[in-house]
Design an enzyme around this catalytic site. Structure first.
Site, mmCIF file in Angstrom:
data_model
loop_
_atom_site.group_PDB
_atom_site.id
_atom_site.type_symbol
_atom_site.label_atom_id
_atom_site.label_comp_id
_atom_site.label_asym_id
_atom_site.label_seq_id
_atom_site.Cartn_x
_atom_site.Cartn_y
_atom_site.Cartn_z
ATOM 1 N N GLU A 65 8.682 -13.549 -7.834
ATOM 2 C CA GLU A 65 8.856 -14.979 -7.629
ATOM 3 C C GLU A 65 10.266 -15.425 -7.967
ATOM 4 O O GLU A 65 10.856 -16.216 -7.263
ATOM 5 C CB GLU A 65 7.858 -15.728 -8.516
ATOM 6 C CG GLU A 65 7.290 -16.945 -7.883
ATOM 7 C CD GLU A 65 6.125 -17.443 -8.710
ATOM 8 O OE1 GLU A 65 5.116 -17.814 -8.107
ATOM 9 O OE2 GLU A 65 6.215 -17.455 -9.951
ATOM 10 N N HIS A 77 -10.089 17.887 1.044
ATOM 11 C CA HIS A 77 -8.869 17.091 1.154
ATOM 12 C C HIS A 77 -9.212 15.624 1.050
ATOM 13 O O HIS A 77 -10.370 15.232 1.231
ATOM 14 C CB HIS A 77 -8.158 17.379 2.484
ATOM 15 C CG HIS A 77 -8.981 17.030 3.694
ATOM 16 N ND1 HIS A 77 -9.004 15.769 4.229
ATOM 17 C CD2 HIS A 77 -9.822 17.771 4.438
ATOM 18 C CE1 HIS A 77 -9.827 15.760 5.267
ATOM 19 N NE2 HIS A 77 -10.333 16.955 5.415
ATOM 20 N N GLU A 84 12.944 17.632 21.886
ATOM 21 C CA GLU A 84 13.367 16.270 22.205
ATOM 22 C C GLU A 84 14.832 16.045 21.884
ATOM 23 O O GLU A 84 15.617 15.669 22.740
ATOM 24 C CB GLU A 84 12.517 15.269 21.417
ATOM 25 C CG GLU A 84 11.257 14.895 22.133
ATOM 26 C CD GLU A 84 10.380 13.973 21.321
ATOM 27 O OE1 GLU A 84 10.597 13.853 20.093
ATOM 28 O OE2 GLU A 84 9.472 13.378 21.899
ATOM 29 N N THR A 138 2.314 -22.860 -17.323
ATOM 30 C CA THR A 138 1.655 -22.710 -18.619
ATOM 31 C C THR A 138 2.332 -21.648 -19.476
ATOM 32 O O THR A 138 1.881 -21.369 -20.582
ATOM 33 C CB THR A 138 0.163 -22.355 -18.439
ATOM 34 O OG1 THR A 138 0.045 -21.371 -17.440
ATOM 35 C CG2 THR A 138 -0.635 -23.570 -18.075
ATOM 36 N N GLY A 139 3.378 -21.041 -18.954
ATOM 37 C CA GLY A 139 4.144 -20.118 -19.788
ATOM 38 C C GLY A 139 3.757 -18.664 -19.619
ATOM 39 O O GLY A 139 3.928 -17.867 -20.544
ATOM 40 N N HIS A 147 -11.578 -9.634 -31.481
ATOM 41 C CA HIS A 147 -10.569 -10.622 -31.130
ATOM 42 C C HIS A 147 -11.112 -12.018 -31.388
ATOM 43 O O HIS A 147 -12.315 -12.245 -31.400
ATOM 44 C CB HIS A 147 -10.135 -10.462 -29.679
ATOM 45 C CG HIS A 147 -11.268 -10.460 -28.705
ATOM 46 N ND1 HIS A 147 -11.934 -9.315 -28.361
ATOM 47 C CD2 HIS A 147 -11.860 -11.464 -28.029
ATOM 48 C CE1 HIS A 147 -12.886 -9.619 -27.495
ATOM 49 N NE2 HIS A 147 -12.867 -10.908 -27.279
ATOM 50 N N SER A 185 21.359 10.940 6.519
ATOM 51 C CA SER A 185 21.196 9.775 5.646
ATOM 52 C C SER A 185 20.137 10.031 4.581
ATOM 53 O O SER A 185 20.087 9.334 3.577
ATOM 54 C CB SER A 185 20.821 8.557 6.481
ATOM 55 O OG SER A 185 19.614 8.808 7.153
ATOM 56 N N LYS A 201 6.861 11.505 12.695
ATOM 57 C CA LYS A 201 6.413 12.895 12.889
ATOM 58 C C LYS A 201 7.576 13.867 12.699
ATOM 59 O O LYS A 201 7.473 14.832 11.935
ATOM 60 C CB LYS A 201 5.868 13.093 14.311
ATOM 61 C CG LYS A 201 4.676 12.265 14.661
ATOM 62 C CD LYS A 201 4.175 12.614 16.041
ATOM 63 C CE LYS A 201 5.142 12.277 17.156
ATOM 64 N NZ LYS A 201 5.319 10.855 17.418
ATOM 65 N N THR A 259 5.122 -16.433 -17.555
ATOM 66 C CA THR A 259 6.320 -15.612 -17.511
ATOM 67 C C THR A 259 6.922 -15.474 -18.905
ATOM 68 O O THR A 259 7.444 -14.419 -19.259
ATOM 69 C CB THR A 259 7.336 -16.226 -16.533
ATOM 70 O OG1 THR A 259 6.713 -16.322 -15.262
ATOM 71 C CG2 THR A 259 8.575 -15.382 -16.413
#
Lengths: 98, 592
Positions: free
Chosen positions: B326, B237, B85, B300-301, B470, B97, B60, B303
């Site tokens: 990963e 909103h 406060e 299976t490739g 395709h 910071s 807040k 990546t």
């Protein structure tokens, strides 16, 4: 030596204009001081409508507020000071027995 | 006729009135907080107080302080921050910071920090009082710098310091009127109360224009901050809970649920980085700004496909972001070197950025916010998430799905191509990925294992690809040290063959061809010989026939000659008998 004795209490009353509460507070304060601290006190009345910059210094948020500057520590009493006992306890004044 | 005219008149009047209403929109004050202005449709209500409430530690103070700082730095609207406060210097060091220099802003008269210290032990209450002192202080602070924004953090501390609730409540009401009169846009913060009440002291009773609720939840040991606009009078909103992130740039809220499906589309195509895969998409590759899912079982490739896509994007001098959930970036770089993909040079050129984090680092929404922020900063042409399946460890399926929907929405709005990889857990071809995103994506490539003859091969096919022709073929997908490529699956008499079986069949075929060729040449020779034989036979028969013909002709001529001679002889004899030489002469003449 006597002078030190005289200024034992420095009191500051913050008010905002001449409202009923402010007037009551001031009257009450004067009455108590005359009764219990005769000759040992100074009362400074600050009107925040005229000097708003002074409010921050003494952490004033309620009106009226009575601040005991001396003796340390600083004590604050807010309200119209209508309860004599509370004011005296708050200011740590030993009442003069009648 | 007159009546009709009157009705028409009334209608135009009504119409005008409606127009006026739409014109008078609620003026708003932009907060400058990333995302919040989108949710609120422009910011907080101008000149009115807004309540920000929530539990302790939900942000807040930071949010309200950022409102003040952004106002001072970005919108040239000075602000007053009244803290009940924290002390001014504490606040200043707390937000240093985040890059907020409160001291400097104070010196520039852009900001005024006022700490209201309320300590019950120092205060005695006797009789009637009011909070005029606070008003005067606030009014003085506002006037001294010409403030347009005010924050009261946390007003409820008054309740702990003062005991006369009746006075306090009356004064609070007066305070909000006072703030409105001053014409400042104010934020009041309040602690969340017990039960259903938004604040402990019921501040929401006084602030009725706009209420924002902050929330900090921990689910499965992962914390997520969320924000919700509970009410906002007089304007539309976003009503959902939006996650937000506090990081070195302050707060960013993510208005991730886009309600509309009105994004621009591109018909430009970008290559996948694997030429033979492009040819499966009519030779051109994916649509720019589309979403591509590569799913398949482990190893299976996926990546590798993603990396070669990244390589292609960067090779075209466009930026690419790679989110790895990963593997570490270094690991991916090393692994991709083995298939002849050098991604390091793209990183050095600043075209490729890796962001690797374990999904458990923070909540799913936080991942989304983090991804969103990085994308906004880096402005890539393509984004890769590898793999999305891992996100499931931090959220439920529906959460992951909704996150991905929002991510895809966002990316498509920005015309960024995105490639997800997903691990299917079972070896059976799953028609549905675990995250259920398959219906969201535009193109879905499936890489699967084809196991036969004691070996495992990879098969790739296109499950779907919206808006382009395709291939419907399963292609064998090979990963070699030269890169990735697709080989036509061998379709022989024994069915579909892959891997070494395909090679073997090819060899067999080669042998077959040689044998056949040999057989064919032998037969050809045979035919040639036969023909030669026949031709020679024909020639001899022809010769025989000619000789017979000649013989026959000779006999025939002899016969004729004989006949002729006989005839002549007979004539001569006749002539001689008659002694008629003239007749003989004339006859021979006639004959001539």
């Amino acid at each position: 030596m006597e002078l030190d004795e005289v200024i034992k209490y420095e009191l500051r009353l913050y008010i905002a204009g001449k409202t009923a509460k402010s007037v009551t507070a001031l009257t009450n304060l004067k009455k108590y001081c005359e009764e219990h601290l005769k000759g040992q006190y100074v009362i400074e009345v600050i009107d925040l409508l005229q000097q708003p910059q002074l409010a921050e210094g003494d952490q004033i948020f309620a009106i009226p507020t009575l601040v005991r500057k001396v003796p340390e520590p600083i004590r604050k009493i807010i309200g119209d000071l209508s309860n004599e006992e509370k004011v005296l306890v708050g200011l740590n004044i030993i009442p003069v027995s009648k | 006729m007159r009546v009709v005219k009157q009705i028409g008149f009334i209608m135009t009047k009504l119409h005008k009135k409606q127009q006026l209403i739409t014109f008078e929109q609620l003026p708003k004050t932009p907060t400058g907080i990333t995302g919040l202005d989108e949710i609120t449709g422009g910011g907080l209500p101008n000149g009115r107080p807004t309540l920000i409430c929530g539990e302790a530690g939900c942000g807040k103070t930071l949010m309200s302080l950022e409102f003040i700082v952004r106002g001072a730095t970005e919108f040239n609207e000075p602000g007053v921050f009244m803290a009940f406060e924290e002390k001014a210097d504490e606040l200043a060091s707390n937000v240093a910071s985040l890059g907020f220099d409160l001291i400097k802003l104070q010196d520039d008269k852009k900001l005024r920090l006022d700490h209201v210290h309320i300590d019950r032990s120092e205060i005695e209450e006797t009789g009637e009082y009011d909070l005029e002192g606070l008003f005067i202080r606030l009014g003085f602070a506002i006037d001294s710098i010409g403030a347009k924004r005010v924050v009261l953090d946390t007003l409820e501390n008054l309740f702990s310091g003062l005991s006369n609730q009746i006075i306090l409540r009356a004064e609070l009401r007066r305070l909000f009127t006072f703030l409105k009169e001053k014409g400042v846009t104010a934020i009041i913060t309040g602690e969340k109360g017990d039960g259903s009440s938004l604040t402990r002291q019921g501040l929401e009773e006084y602030v009725s224009d706009c209420v924002i609720l902050l929330d900090h939840r921990v689910i499965n040991q992962i914390s997520t901050r969320r924000l919700r606009v509970v009410k906002y009078r007089g304007t539309q909103h976003g009503t959902n809970e939006y996650p937000f992130l506090i990081d070195e740039d302050g707060i960013s809220v993510l208005p991730v649920t886009s309600l509309r499906l009105e994004k621009e589309v591109s018909s430009e195509r970008i290559s996948s980085g694997i030429p033979s895969l492009d040819s499966m998409f009519g030779g051109k590759g994916f649509f720019q700004g589309s979403s591509i899912l590569v799913s398949g079982t482990a190893g299976t490739g996926k990546t590798s496909i993603a990396a070669s896509f990244a390589n292609e994007v960067c090779g075209n001098k466009k930026r690419c972001l790679y989110f790895a959930f990963e593997e570490a970036p270094k690991q991916i770089l090393r692994n991709m070197k083995s298939i002849n993909l050098d991604l390091q040079k793209h990183i050095d050129n600043g075209l490729l950025e890796f962001h690797a984090s374990r999904p458990t680092l923070y909540g799913i929404e936080m991942h989304l916010v983090a991804i969103y922020k990085i994308i906004k900063r880096f402005k890539p042409a393509a984004v890769i998430l590898d793999p999305i399946t891992n996100l499931i460890t931090v959220g439920s399926v529906s959460e992951v799905k909704s996150m991905l929907i929002r991510l895809i929405d966002f990316l498509q709005d920005e015309q960024i191509t995105v490639m997800f990889t997903a691990l299917s857990l079972n070896t059976v071809v799953s028609e549905q990925t675990d995250e259920g995103v398959s219906s969201l994506v535009d193109t879905w490539l499936l890489v699967r294992d084809i196991e036969s003859n004691g070996e495992r091969n990879r098969g790739l096919y296109i499950m779907k690809s919206r808006g382009m022709s395709h291939s419907n073929q399963v292609r064998e997908f090979t990963i070699t040290d030269k890169g990735l490529s697709l080989v036509d699956v061998y379709l022989g008499p024994d069915g579909v063959l892959t891997g070494s079986a395909r090679e073997a069949q090819k060899l067999r075929e080669k042998t077959g061809v040689a044998l056949r060729e040999f057989a064919i040449t032998r037969k050809d020779k045979e035919i040639l010989r036969r023909r030669m034989m026949l031709e020679s036979k024909i020639a001899s028969l022809q010769a025989e026939f000619e000789s017979t013909e000649e013989e026959l002709n000779k006999i025939y001529l002899e016969e004729e000659l004989k006949q002729d001679i006989i005839e002549r002889n007979r004539q001569e004899i006749t002539d001689i008998r008659r002694g008629n030489a003239d007749t003989l002469k004339s006859k021979s003449k006639r004959k001539k």
